[in-house]
Design an enzyme around this catalytic site. Structure first.
Site, mmCIF file in Angstrom:
data_model
loop_
_atom_site.group_PDB
_atom_site.id
_atom_site.type_symbol
_atom_site.label_atom_id
_atom_site.label_comp_id
_atom_site.label_asym_id
_atom_site.label_seq_id
_atom_site.Cartn_x
_atom_site.Cartn_y
_atom_site.Cartn_z
ATOM 1 N N HIS A 171 1.890 -10.768 7.359
ATOM 2 C CA HIS A 171 2.887 -11.218 8.353
ATOM 3 C C HIS A 171 3.451 -12.601 8.010
ATOM 4 C CE1 HIS A 171 2.192 -7.878 10.972
ATOM 5 N NE2 HIS A 171 0.928 -8.180 11.180
HETATM 6 ZN ZN LIG Z 1 -2.412 -5.187 11.143
#
Ligand SMILES: [Zn+2]
Length: 675
Positions: free
Chosen positions: A184
């Site tokens: 992320h």
């Molecule tokens: Zn994840």
């Protein structure tokens, strides 16, 4: 350093730590056992090279922890020690070659991240606890303590070292048991428990320092790897393929960029492949189907030099966040399939995964396959409807860029302007108005407003004598289905082998044979520009203008497919008028969700009394508690995976039996009242 490889700080493991690029001094028991094997089988030609598997683990990566120690956080330090312990208990650790983690350098990290961001993360180590607590709150799903920066550098450096070891041939493949995760992390922002984008930085290092040209990054974490996608969006030499829970961007990270329509930037089209699950609850079969249909064909066509997996285990059975049901066996199979690429050069790097038992078993299954064990049997692969539909959409978009994906993409109608293009829906409309008149003397109903006329002209028809009929059927259904015999590569239709199925005629014929009046509405398919609001407006108009003025004593509603939702919208909109006239409502939603009436007691009681909602035995309605507002739902046996038209054909007799039942009941009630 050896100490840091231990799970709980105990020494004495039967392996010697190596740094990637050096030939190991000893290879532990796997090497020894192979020696024995060779001694015993002298006659066998030994012309294969032995496969070896590396592992990265450094217990210091556990130092990054939630600053509020009493609050449990899913990205828990014991995730990696639990995995390591499970691998050890299974007797696999001694077969693995430990690869030493080290901190990522600024130069390496800045192949992906900005220098400002690098400085920012590293300076967190100097901040006070109070400052860190405040800072953590400013980010999206992040906690930071004074060791975070160190652990993030170590985690990232660990993945780099394993990739190096694989590309140098020190080991064939390997598993990086690291945290914090990375996929992320954006070039300038920490989010979703991630700081440095481990896999992206490692891939950039391979390209920059190790002459690696083509890298295939596969991301089976339940979440979309937004950071990784962005890092390589314009890079034609890195293919990023992610399979994730999407739910139309309602699942974390909640960005439309995770949809299948995002395929890579100019010059790198097709190098981003998103396989977005529309819901939770996907199983092994769905994952394996996606591998067979999309992931492996593309990966083979791309022909990478190395494969790196963002191996989060939060799609695993039992994960509290992912809510999917992928078994350790299926993770083993996915690993096994990916091993076939790039001459076996495969790196698995841990990302998410929050059920300690699930992630440990899943990681172990992968490690065993990396070591050379065949994955266990899975059982029959039967993908879900949502999976098949998702894969179909992915292929539709990606077939523009990959020869292995067929049938070839057909341009969207909107992208094909010009007078030589005739939409199939228009052809169908012409056919329908003609047949309805010829066979049944039915005519199109004039629609009050210009807007309705433009959108639905000729789609609503009625029998010519509705005013004289005491029973009127309001039949709202999806358009007919085409069965196209398509040519494999061009996706054009072979006309002689193609046909249309329009079961609706069977219904219209029966309705007219019974001497009922009919208003028939053909609902355009869901991906046309007509939305539910338009449909509701149309039905309300038809009700007010035709049903009310024809004034039949009884009205029967029949909905099929998308028509069910618009009929229920009509019920909610004209409740008391509808309740006075409608004596029976039959809904056959097909795969669509079951629509519900407003939760008002009189409406609920009335609807339960007069409704039949006929559902296939595998309709998603049955997965949850029955709802009164959905009406009286009936589970039919044996109507699994049928198209709506096939369901209608199958249910024709039952539908008219239900209607007769209701009409008979009404007759009994009326006669007992009049007595
Ligand atoms: Zn994840």
């Amino acid at each position: 350093m050896l100490d840091n490889m231990d799970i709980d700080g105990t020494d004495g493991k039967p392996y010697v730590l190596i740094e990637s690029g050096n030939v190991p001094v000893t290879r532990g028991s796997r090497f020894n056992s192979c020696n024995n094997f060779r001694n015993n089988t002298q006659a066998m030609p030994m012309n294969f090279s032995e496969s070896t598997t590396g592992v990265v683990y450094d217990k210091r990566m556990r130092y990054h922890g939630n600053i509020h120690e009493d609050e449990h956080h899913p990205e828990d330090p014991s995730r990696i020690s639990s995995i390591q312990r499970t691998i050890s208990k299974a007797g696999c650790l001694e077969k693995l070659i430990p690869i030493k983690a080290r901190e990522v350098t600024r130069e390496e990290a800045c192949l992906v991240h900005t220098i400002d961001y690098w400085n920012f993360v590293n300076k967190t180590a100097e901040r006070s606890e109070a400052e860190l607590a405040k800072l953590s709150g400013e980010f999206n799903s992040i906690y930071i303590n004074s060791e975070t920066a160190f652990c993030a550098r170590l985690s990232c450096g660990g993945v780099i070292e394993l990739c190096k070891a694989v590309i140098n041939g020190t080991v064939t493949n390997g598993f990086a048991n690291v945290r914090p995760p990375g996929h992320h992390a954006e070039f300038d922002e920490a989010m979703g428990f991630c700081f440095f984008n481990n896999v992206s930085v490692a891939a950039q290092c391979l390209k920059k320092y190790h002459n690696v040209e083509k890298i295939f990054i596969f991301d089976w974490d339940i979440h979309h790897g937004n950071g990784t996608q962005k890092a390589f969006y314009d890079d034609p030499n890195v293919t990023y393929c992610s399979m994730h829970r999407y739910e139309n961007a309602h699942f974390y990270p909640g960005d439309k960029q995770a949809s299948h329509t995002h395929v890579g930037g100019e010059g790198a089209k097709g190098r981003t492949i998103n396989i977005p699950w529309p819901r939770a609850g996907m199983y092994d079969s769905d994952y394996i189907y996606a591998f067979n249909k999309v992931v492996m064909p593309i990966a083979f066509e791309f022909d990478p030099d190395i494969v790196i997996v963002s191996a989060g285990f939060d799609a695993a059975e039992g994960d509290p966040i992912g809510e999917n049901h992928v078994s350790p066996v299926a993770y083993g199979h996915m690993t096994h399939m990916l091993k076939a690429l790039a001459g076996g050069k495969l790196v698995l790097a841990l990302e998410g995964g929050y059920n300690l038992e699930s992630i440990s078993k899943s990681a172990l299954a992968c490690v065993k396959v990396l070591l050379g064990e065949p994955p266990a049997r899975l059982g029959p692969i039967i993908p879900s409807h949502d999976c098949i539909e998702t894969i179909h959409q992915v292929i539709r978009v990606q077939s523009r860029y990959w020869s292995c994906l067929t049938p070839e993409h057909v341009d969207y109608l909107e992208d094909k302007p010009g007078k030589f293009v005739v939409p199939m829906a228009d052809m169908l409309k012409l056919y329908r108005t003609r047949i309805l008149y010829q066979e049944y003397k039915m005519v199109p109903v004039p629609l009050g407003t210009e807007r309705l006329q433009r959108r639905f002209g000729d789609l609503a028809c009625c029998s010519i004598n509705i005013c004289s009929k005491s029973i009127l059927v309001f039949f709202v259904h999806d358009m007919a289905d085409f069965r196209a015999d398509t040519r494999a590569t061009t996706n054009t239709i072979n006309i002689p082998g193609s046909y249309m199925i329009d079961t609706v005629h069977q219904y219209i014929k029966t309705i007219l044979d019974k001497d009922y009046g009919i208003i028939d509405v053909d609902v355009p398919q869901a991906n046309s520009k007509i939305d539910n609001q338009d449909l509701r407006d149309l039905l309300v108009f038809l009700w007010d203008s035709y049903v009310e003025s024809a004034s039949p004593s009884r009205v029967i509603l029949i909905g099929a497919g998308r028509g069910c939702k618009s009929l229920v919208d009509l019920i909610n909109e004209r409740d008391s008028l509808v309740m006075r006239k409608v004596v029976c409502s039959i809904m056959i939603p097909g795969q669509n969700p079951v629509p519900s009436v407003f939760k008002r007691l009189d409406l609920l009681n009335w609807y339960t009394e007069i409704s039949f909602v006929i559902l296939a035995e595998n309709h998603s309605y049955w997965d949850k508690k029955p709802k009164k507002e959905c009406g009286k739902c009936i589970r039919t046996q044996g109507l699994v995976n049928l198209t709506l038209q096939d369901m209608l054909a199958n249910l024709h007799v039952n539908v008219f039996q239900y209607i007769q039942q209701k009409l008979d009941n009404c007759a009994v009630e009326t006669s007992s009242k009049s007595r």
